[in-house]
Design a protein around this motif. Structure first.
Motif: not given
Ligand code: GTP
Ligand code: SPV
Ligand code: MN
Length: 588
Positions: A428-449, A560-565
Motif C-alpha cells: 500500500e502506498t505511503t506519504a513518502a511519495a507524492a500521490g494517493a496513500v493506501g493504494v496497493v501497487r506492485r513494487d518489485p524489490m521495493a525498487m519501483l521508483p 495482477s503480477v502477470e499484468q505487471f510483467y
C-alpha cells in the motif's frame, strides 16, 4: 581543493550556466559547518533548537508543495527508451538537457553555489563510489554532511580520476510544474531543480546510491538495493546478518534498530544496525554475498518514532540532528510529532509554521516529516558499520504492507523462486511519495521508483547473480501489516518482529522445520516463539491465522503480477514467467 581537470571543467560549465555570485567548496570541517548553520539561522532556513535538550539540532520547513519524492517528475534518460524500460519515465537525453539548461540558466544569480565532494561508503572501501553535488541550498549541504562522508578527504581520494557522479541541484522557485529529478546513467550524472526536499535533492541517496548505482551494478556484477542491513547476536556471541527490502515508510528503519523483547534480551540476544535504507551487495572471496551501507546517517520518518517503537532512532535524534517538517514546541524550543507521545504541546507551531495545539484534529507534523541523524549517534550501531569489507548476508527478506494476502512470513523454495517473490512484491502506498496513500501497487524489490534502467533487465540481473553466488543467502517474505476486520494490525510488530527473524535464521541454519505450501515454506505455528504476547492478542490460533494463505486472493494476485510483467514487457525474464506459471499450478 583539487587539481582534477574533469572536476574543475565540469564545475566551470555549471557556474557559467547557473551564474552564482559565489562558489564555496565544502571541506568537511566543523568550523565551516558551524558557519553555515549560523548563516542558515540568520535567514530563517533553519531554526536553532534548545541547546541543552537537543544540542546541535535544527528545524527546517520545506515549502508546502514540496514534502516528498515526486515519482511523476523523476526521469531516467538513457540513449534509447528501451534501456530505461516501460516502468520509468523516459526522455531523450538531448531534449531533456535542453529543457534543464533553460531552467538552470542564471538560476543562481544572487545565490551561492556549494560544491560538495562526497563518498558513498568509506572512501577506502572497495565498494566506495564518489560523487560531487553542486547545490544552492545550505540545508542540502548540512544534510549531505550527515548522510555521506563529505569534504576534502574525498577529493584527495579521487585524485585525478575523472570517474565521479556529477550532481547539479538548484532550488530555483520550488515550482512544482517545473520540478525535475533527472538521471543520465550513461553520463554518470543527476540533475535536480525546483525542489528542496529530501530524496529529490540529497543526490547521494536515492538518485545516486540506488538509481545510478543500480545501473552501474548491472554493468559491474553487483547489486544496489533499497534494503536495511541488521546483525542479530545470539547469546553465545554468534552474529548473523540479514538484509530486508520494504517500500518507503514500510518499516526498514524500525526493523534495522529493533530492541529485542524482554524474554530475548534477558537471554542475551542483541540486534545491531548496519544500515536502514540502502545496501550495496557484492560477492565476497568466500563465495557469500557481502553488504555495505553506503550512507553515513539516517533520513528517517519522524511520526510514530517514540521510546517504545524505536528508542534507538529516538536516541540518535537527540543531538546533531536536522528535523524537517515536524512540530515546533515553543514551550521549550524542542520538536514534536504524532506518535512521539500522547501530549501535543500547547504552545506550538505546526509543520507549516502556523499556530497549532492539536485541538482542531489536524496533524501537526507532516506524515512524511523526517529526521537527519548521524549513524554514529545510534546506540545500536554495529561495530561493522565502518568495515570497508561489509558484512556477510545469511538471508534476504522482501516485504510490504498487505492487509490480507501475504502471511506473516514464508520462505522461497530457491533463489529463482526468491527472485520471483521479490518481483511480485506489492504494497500500500505511503506519504513518502507524492500521490494517493493506501493504494496497493506492485513494487518489485521495493525498487519501483529506484531502478535506474529497464525493470526486466534488473530482474534478469538478479537471476544472473544467483548463478554467480556460490553460497547465496536464502530468500524470505514478511508482512507485519495484516489487518483484522476492523482494520487493526494483528501482529504487534516492531521489537516483536525478532521472533520472525529468529525463525528465518533457524531455517538458514537448518535447525527449524517448515510446511511446504503452494507459495513457499511456511512456519509450523509452534516454531515461532509467542511467549509473552498474550497481552498483544497473539495466541497460537491467531498466529495460525496470520500464517494462512487464501488461495483465491493469491490467484487474483497472480493475475495482477502477470499484468505487471506484461507492462514491463518482453524484457521480463522467462524464468520469472515460469515461476508464475508454476505458482498458478500449485494454487490449482
Ligand atoms: P523510508 O525511510 O521511507 O524508506 O521508510 P522505512 O521503510 O524506513 O519505514 P520506517 O521504519 O520509518 O516506518 C514507517 C512507518 O511504519 C512508521 O510510522 C512506523 O511506525 C511504521 N512501522 C514500522 N515497523 C512497523 C511494524 O512492525 N508494525 C507496524 N504496524 N508498523 C510499523
Ligand atoms: C524513501 O522514500 O524511501 C526515503 C525517503 O527513504 S527519501 O530520501 O525522500 O527518498
Ligand atoms: Mn527509503
Amino acid at each position: 581543493m583539487t587539481k582534477n581537470k574533469a572536476v574543475l571543467d565540469w564545475i566551470d560549465e555549471q557556474v557559467k550556466l547557473c551564474k552564482p555570485d559565489k562558489v564555496v567548496w565544502i571541506d568537511g570541517s566543523n568550523e565551516q559547518r558551524d558557519a553555515l548553520r549560523a548563516e542558515a539561522c540568520s535567514t530563517g532556513e533553519l531554526i536553532k533548537l534548545n541547546e541543552q535538550k537537543l544540542p546541535g539540532c535544527y528545524l527546517h520547513r520545506t515549502a508546502k508543495n514540496d514534502v516528498a519524492r515526486v515519482e511523476s517528475r523523476t526521469f531516467i534518460c538513457t540513449e534509447t527508451q528501451e534501456e530505461a524500460g516501460n516502468i520509468n519515465n523516459w526522455c531523450d537525453p538531448k531534449e531533456m538537457h535542453a529543457k534543464l539548461n533553460a531552467l538552470y540558466k542564471d538560476c543562481m544569480v544572487g545565490r551561492t553555489m556549494y560544491v560538495i565532494p562526497y563518498s558513498m561508503c568509506m572512501p577506502e572501501s572497495p565498494f566506495a563510489k564518489i560523487g560531487i553535488e553542486l547545490t544552492d541550498s545550505i540545508y542540502v549541504v548540512l544534510n549531505m554532511l550527515i548522510m555521506t562522508r563529505a569534504g576534502q578527504k574525498v577529493l584527495d581520494t579521487l585524485g585525478d580520476n575523472p570517474d565521479f557522479v556529477k550532481g547539479l541541484h538548484a532550488k530555483k522557485d520550488i515550482d512544482e510544474e517545473n520540478r525535475y529529478i533527472v538521471h543520465f546513467p550513461q553520463e554518470n550524472s543527476i540533475c535536480s531543480v525546483n525542489s528542496g526536499y529530501g530524496g529529490n535533492v540529497l543526490l547521494g541517496k536515492k538518485c545516486f546510491a540506488l538509481r545510478i548505482a543500480s545501473y552501474l551494478a548491472h554493468n559491474e556484477g553487483w547489486l544496489a538495493e533499497h534494503m536495511l542491513i541488521l546483525g542479530i547476536e545470539y547469546p553465545n556471541g554468534e552474529l548473523h546478518y540479514i538484509t530486508a527490502a520494504f517500500p518507503s515508510a514500510c518499516g526498514k528503519t524500525n526493523l534495522a534498530m529493533l530492541i529485542p523483547p524482554e524474554i530475548f534480551a534477558k537471554q542475551g540476544y542483541k540486534v545491531w544496525c548496519v544500515g536502514d535504507d540502502i545496501a550495496w551487495l557484492r560477492i565476497g572471496p568466500d563465495g557469500r554475498l557481502w553488504a555495505v551501507n553506503p550512507e553515513n546517517g539516517f533520513f528517517g520518518v519522524a511520526p510514530g518514532t517514540n521510546v517504545k517503537s524505536n528508542p534507538n532512532a529516538l536516541a540518535a535524534t537527540r543531538r546533531e540532528t536536522i528535523f524537517t517538517n515536524v512540530v515546533h514546541n515553543l514551550e521549550d524550543n524542542t520538536v514534536w510529532w504524532e506518535g512521539l507521545d500522547k501530549n501535543p504541546p500547547k504552545n506550538a507551531e505546526n509543520w507549516l509554521g502556523e499556530k497549532w495545539d492539536g485541538s482542531d484534529g489536524t496533524k501537526g507534523a507532516h506524515p512524511n516529516s523526517r529526521f537527519t541523524a548521524m549513524a554514529e549517534n545510534c546506540p545500536c550501531i554495529s561495530k561493522e558499520f565502518n568495515n570497508p569489507a561489509g558484512v556477510p548476508i545469511d538471508a534476504i527478506i522482501f516485504g510490504g504492507r498487505r492487509a490480507k494476502t501475504a502471511p506473516l512470513v514464508y520462505q522461497s523454495f530457491d533463489w529463482n523462486h526468491g527472485v520471483y517473490v521479490g518481483s511480485a512484491m506489492a504494497s500500500e502506498t505511503t506519504a513518502a511519495a507524492a500521490g494517493a496513500v493506501g493504494v496497493v501497487r506492485r513494487d518489485p524489490m521495493a525498487m519501483l521508483p529506484f531502478v535506474g534502467y529497464n525493470m526486466g533487465d534488473y530482474w534478469a540481473h538478479w537471476i544472473d547473480m544467483g548463478k554467480k553466488i556460490p553460497n547465496p543467502p536464502k530468500i524470505f517474505n514478511v508482512n507485519w501489516f495484516r489487518t483484522d476486520d476492523n482494520g487493526h494490525f494483528i501482529w504487534p510488530g516492531y521489537g516483536e518482529n525478532l521472533r520472525v527473524l529468529l525463525w528465518i535464521l533457524g531455517r538458514v541454519a537448518g535447525t527449524v522445520g517448515a510446511v511446504e505450501s503452494a507459495i513457499g515454506y511456511l512456519p509450523n505455528p509452534e516454531d515461532i516463539n509467542i511467549e509473552g504476547l498474550e497481552d498483544s492478542g497473539i495466541t497460537r490460533d491467531v498466529l495460525t491465522g496470520l500464517l494462512s494463505v487464501d488461495k483465491d486472493l493469491w490467484k487474483e494476485d497472480a493475475d495482477s503480477v502477470e499484468q505487471f510483467y506484461n507492462k514491463v514487457g518482453d524484457h521480463t525474464p522467462a524464468e520469472l514467467r515460469n515461476q508464475l506459471a508454476a505458482l498458478r499450478k500449485r494454487l490449482g
